[in-house]
Write an enzyme that holds these catalytic residues in place. Structure first.
Site, short mmCIF file in Angstrom:
data_model
loop_
_atom_site.label_atom_id
_atom_site.label_comp_id
_atom_site.label_asym_id
_atom_site.label_seq_id
_atom_site.Cartn_x
_atom_site.Cartn_y
_atom_site.Cartn_z
N ARG A 88 -88.13 10.33 22.82
CA ARG A 88 -87.30 9.65 23.80
C ARG A 88 -85.95 9.29 23.18
NH1 ARG A 88 -88.39 4.86 26.91
NH2 ARG A 88 -90.12 6.07 27.62
N LYS A 100 -86.37 -0.24 31.75
CA LYS A 100 -86.02 -0.66 33.10
C LYS A 100 -86.33 -2.13 33.33
CE LYS A 100 -88.02 3.04 34.68
NZ LYS A 100 -88.74 3.97 35.58
N GLU A 110 -90.87 6.77 37.65
CA GLU A 110 -91.46 5.74 38.49
C GLU A 110 -90.30 5.02 39.20
OE1 GLU A 110 -93.77 2.76 36.50
OE2 GLU A 110 -94.08 1.68 38.38
P1 ATP Z 1 -88.51 2.78 30.92
O1 ATP Z 1 -89.42 2.42 29.79
O2 ATP Z 1 -87.09 2.76 30.58
O3 ATP Z 1 -88.83 2.01 32.14
P2 ATP Z 1 -90.10 4.96 31.68
O4 ATP Z 1 -90.55 5.94 30.67
O5 ATP Z 1 -91.10 3.96 32.15
O6 ATP Z 1 -88.79 4.30 31.19
P3 ATP Z 1 -90.19 6.63 33.96
O7 ATP Z 1 -89.48 6.40 35.21
O8 ATP Z 1 -91.66 6.49 33.95
O9 ATP Z 1 -89.52 5.67 32.91
O10 ATP Z 1 -89.78 7.98 33.28
C1 ATP Z 1 -89.42 9.16 33.96
C2 ATP Z 1 -89.26 10.26 32.96
O11 ATP Z 1 -88.15 10.01 32.14
C3 ATP Z 1 -90.48 10.37 32.07
O12 ATP Z 1 -90.81 11.71 31.87
C4 ATP Z 1 -90.03 9.72 30.81
O13 ATP Z 1 -90.72 10.24 29.72
C5 ATP Z 1 -88.54 10.04 30.79
N1 ATP Z 1 -87.81 9.04 30.04
C6 ATP Z 1 -87.78 7.72 30.24
N2 ATP Z 1 -87.03 7.11 29.30
C7 ATP Z 1 -86.58 8.08 28.49
C8 ATP Z 1 -85.76 8.10 27.32
N3 ATP Z 1 -85.26 6.98 26.81
N4 ATP Z 1 -85.51 9.28 26.74
C9 ATP Z 1 -86.00 10.41 27.26
N5 ATP Z 1 -86.77 10.46 28.35
C10 ATP Z 1 -87.07 9.32 28.96
MG MG Z 2 -92.57 3.12 32.89
#
Ligand code: ATP
Ligand code: MG
Length: 753
Positions: free
Chosen positions: A258, A268, A31
């Site tokens: 994760r 984020k 995102e």
């Molecule tokens: P955050 O919670 O840090 O904002 P998010 O999961 O909302 O992270 P996205 O931008 O939606 O972030 O994630 C993009 C991709 O990266 C998704 O497939 C997510 O599962 C993966 N991802 C995000 N954070 C991690 C992590 N800590 N380890 C592995 N994969 C991750």
């Molecule tokens: Mg998110």
């Protein structure tokens, strides 16, 4: 590869050999609401790595369904990160927003099938009616709307006739599904907000659960790989594709753990807070765990790729030691970069038996003799050494310069201290020394023994540089709030001294400053007039010492580097988990389902245990933690919560003591999620204390009965179920504050007289 294959690659290979797909297509679907971090790097490595290994393709897709938080600058940062890590997404960057028209059409199709409806209940009602793990949900009264009405309302939602939150489109699945995610999940919501790509074209936006599976399908994704929090969403993923009857081959979702790293926050939302509140200098601050931050700090892409490879792909969440990442960059730079001499905190040394100056040939890669590359290091009468490399009263084991102990100048001569000069305050300002002309490094015939060699520069030839000493951003292993920030995460040395060749020859952009650490010419602030170097990492793990001795072995990076890999779908409990499960079911009398959720999730079980310490209410605590707390973690995709286990215990204590009703407890909990305020304070401030006093409740009951003569008639005629109606009305009239037990008794009495 087959030797060290992780479980995702095992699935991919199986699917390929079974002929399920001709080509593997994965996607990385961030995102664009923040800069990508090291967790995203793991996801990038997995998705692009699998596509590369099986000669498939990986799409870069911006999952841009939330207009209020997204921005094109984040899109650019994401592209930059993927590219920097060395991956290629091909022709197009994809955007979920490109599919808005198609997604809308799919939603209409679901409505026409009677599989989706417009709900007009409030957010709170929807949440309440979802039920709990132990209690079925209740379908909204609006679920009975006709298809025509739903189509009309949905179209008008799209046209912008309603305010945010007035209506919502829901799938009609199963309000008593054991998987709570299936209890009529939300598909579309109204958001009057400007979208960074579609502008004001849309005011309804699809929810993740609806948009993601369909975007995957539209792009021909085969393996939709996501993190574990989405495990329960998999059923919706399949439901949407199956209900719409979308043709095969279709994508399937697979989950992995994760990445979490100690001393690091990775959400984020939290990173945005650091940026917005100025705790760091932007998203690319070298202390940030963002790809842009690592890049600016001087990490190489190889070190990040190696790290992602070392940590492996597992199906169980675990915390990785940040020392392992630091090990990876050290390990990468160790053989690669030139070693040079710098002095950060200069102490003047005058060589009394030397006049003029000369140049010493010194290799850039002294540790790697076959590797070519030397420079001239000027030597002269006036030098600087590191202040801490001289000690007048040396502690035991001090191997550097002292009044009685000579030392070698790296690549140069042995010197010995003749006199220590001090200012009026007694600070050492200069060392008068002598050198041994026949002690030149590599050609030493002096026979003098020294215990170490120190860095130095020639005063007249050295260049002034700014050095930014970066350290871990958080001092706490499990950072929770801004209070855990490391106050010493940045020290700027405005005038450090460096040997001239680094600036004039520019043999590289990364260096080992001998005995100091690895440094990087800052890609933005560095100029020839004012060179700036960022500290990438020290030569050793300086944090390992600070930790308790029993943890030392844990942080030894080489041991940590062992890959963690767990194969298979439904994993058996580990022995520790089994032990917890047994304790929970046998001693604490939790039901198996709740015990299972807790036992498998280290974070939740720790949270639970902590709450139990303050309140001995095992069932009540387990229910709220596995249901509500777990939901918040899932929704935030983060375990960084505003409330603590102790506050949850306080909340349940009030329920146990009947200070507040269950219903009010839910309301208080929602407040805690937002504000982190103490539950007792919330109850006090909002006057939510449960009403048990019959003198207060009775008049309300009388009022309700008086207003509903028809139902009273029916009740008296034998429809005893209607007592529930009266109880409900009374509870509603008190805003949920009345004690349901008391109301039940009083209503029964009132109706039967
Ligand atoms: P955050 O919670 O840090 O904002 P998010 O999961 O909302 O992270 P996205 O931008 O939606 O972030 O994630 C993009 C991709 O990266 C998704 O497939 C997510 O599962 C993966 N991802 C995000 N954070 C991690 C992590 N800590 N380890 C592995 N994969 C991750
Ligand atoms: Mg998110």
């Amino acid at each position: 590869m087959s030797e060290n294959k992780d479980f995702l690659r095992a699935i991919v290979e199986e699917d390929l050999s079974a002929g399920k797909y001709n080509e593997v297509v994965t996607r990385f679907p961030p995102e664009p609401n923040g800069f990508p971090h090291i967790g995203h790097a793991k996801s990038i490595c997995i998705n692009f790595g699998i596509a590369r290994d099986y000669k498939g393709h990986c799409n870069l897709r911006m999952d841009d369904t939330n207009p209020t938080t997204e921005d094109t600058k984040y899109v650019e940062a994401l592209k930059d990160a993927v590219q920097w890590l060395g991956f290629d997404w091909g022709e197009n960057v994809y955007f979920t927003s490109n599919y808005f028209p198609k997604l809308y059409a799919y939603a209409v199709q679901l409505i026409k099938m009677g599989k989706a409806y417009v709900d007009s209940a409030s957010e709170e009602e929807i949440r309440e009616n979802r039920g709990t793990v132990t209690q079925d949900g209740k379908r909204s009264i609006y679920a009975n709307r006709s298809i025509e009405e739903n189509l009309d309302l949905f179209e008008r939602m799209k046209k912008g006739e309603f305010k945010d939150g007035e209506h919502i489109l829901r799938a009609k699945i199963d309000m008593s599904a054991a998987n709570m995610q299936l209890r009529d999940p939300l598909l579309y919501r109204i958001r009057h907000a400007n979208h960074h790509r579609t502008g004001d074209e849309w005011c309804i936006y699809p929810m993740y659960d609806f948009a993601h599976c369909l975007s995957d399908y539209i792009e021909g994704i085969t393996h939709s790989i996501c993190t574990l929090e989405f495990e329960n969403n998999r059923d919706i993923y399949n439901w949407v594709l199956e209900t719409l009857g979308l043709e095969k081959p279709r994508p399937y979702q697979h989950e992995f753990a994760r990445l979490g790293i100690n001393y690091t926050v990775m959400s984020k939302r939290k990173l945005l807070e650091l940026v917005q509140e100025g705790h760091v200098n932007g998203w690319d601050d070298p202390r940030m765990p963002t790809i842009a931050g690592y890049k600016r700090r001087g990490y190489t892409k190889e070190s990040i790729l190696n790290f992602c490879d070392q940590i492996g792909i597992a199906k169980a969440n675990s915390m990785v030691d940040v020392a392992q990442l630091e090990f990876c960059i050290r390990d990468d730079l160790n053989t690669k970069v030139p070693r040079v001499l710098t002095v950060l905190d200069p102490l003047k040394v005058t060589i009394e038996n030397y006049e003029g100056s000369q140049e010493i040939d010194a290799p850039y890669y002294p540790h790697d003799v076959p590797k070519e590359g030397t420079r001239k290091v000027p030597f002269s009468k006036e030098l600087y050494i590191e202040r801490e490399d001289f000690s007048e009263n040396p502690p035991k084991g001090f191997y550097r310069l002292t009044p009685d102990q000579p030392v070698r100048l790296r690549h140069g001569f042995i010197i010995t201290c003749k006199e220590v000069i001090k200012d009026e305050q007694g600070n050492i300002t200069e060392i008068k020394a002598e050198y041994y002309a026949n002690s030149q490094s590599g050609n030493d015939t002096s026979g003098i023994k020294v215990k170490s060699a120190i860095q130095w520069v020639s005063a007249q030839h050295a260049k002034k540089v700014e050095v930014r000493l970066y350290d871990r951003l958080y001092a706490n292993e499990a950072p929770e709030s801004l209070e855990d920030l490391n106050p010493d995460s940045l020290e700027v040395i405005k005038e450090a001294l460096i040997e001239p060749a680094v600036i004039t020859d520019k043999p590289d952009v990364r260096f080992q400053f001998e005995r100091q650490g690895y440094f990087y010419a800052d890609p933005i602030d560095y100029t020839d007039e004012k060179p700036v170097f960022n500290k990438i990492v020290g030569l050793k793990d300086s944090w390992a010492k600070k930790k308790a001795p029993e943890k030392k072995t844990e942080s030894a990076p080489k041991q940590q580097a062992k890959k963690e890999m767990i194969h298979g779908e439904a994993e058996a409990l580990t022995s520790i988990q089994q032990e917890l499960f047994d304790k929970y079911t046998k001693e604490l009398k939790l039901n198996a389902e709740v015990a299972n959720i807790l036992a498998r999730d280290e974070y939740l079980s720790n949270f639970y245990e902590e709450a139990l310490v303050s309140l001995n209410s095992p069932v009540g605590l387990a229910n709220i933690i596995t249901n509500d707390v777990a939901r918040v973690i899932k929704e935030n995709q983060s375990t960084e919560l505003k409330f603590t286990a102790i506050q949850i215990a306080q909340l349940i204590k009030m329920v146990d003591e009947e200070t507040i009703s269950n219903k009010i407890a839910k309301q208080v909990f929602e407040e805690m999620i937002q504000s982190g305020e103490n539950p007792t304070k919330i109850v006090e401030a909002k006057e939510l204390v449960q009403i048990s006093d019959p003198a207060v409740i009775l008049p309300i009951i009388e009022d309700v009965i008086a207003k509903n003569p028809d139902n009273l008639e029916k009740f008296k005629a034998g429809n005893t179920k209607l007592s529930g109606f009266f109880v409900g009305q009374v509870l509603k009239a008190t805003g949920g504050k009345a004690n349901p037990k008391v109301v039940n008794q009083l209503v029964a009495k009132a109706l039967n007289t």
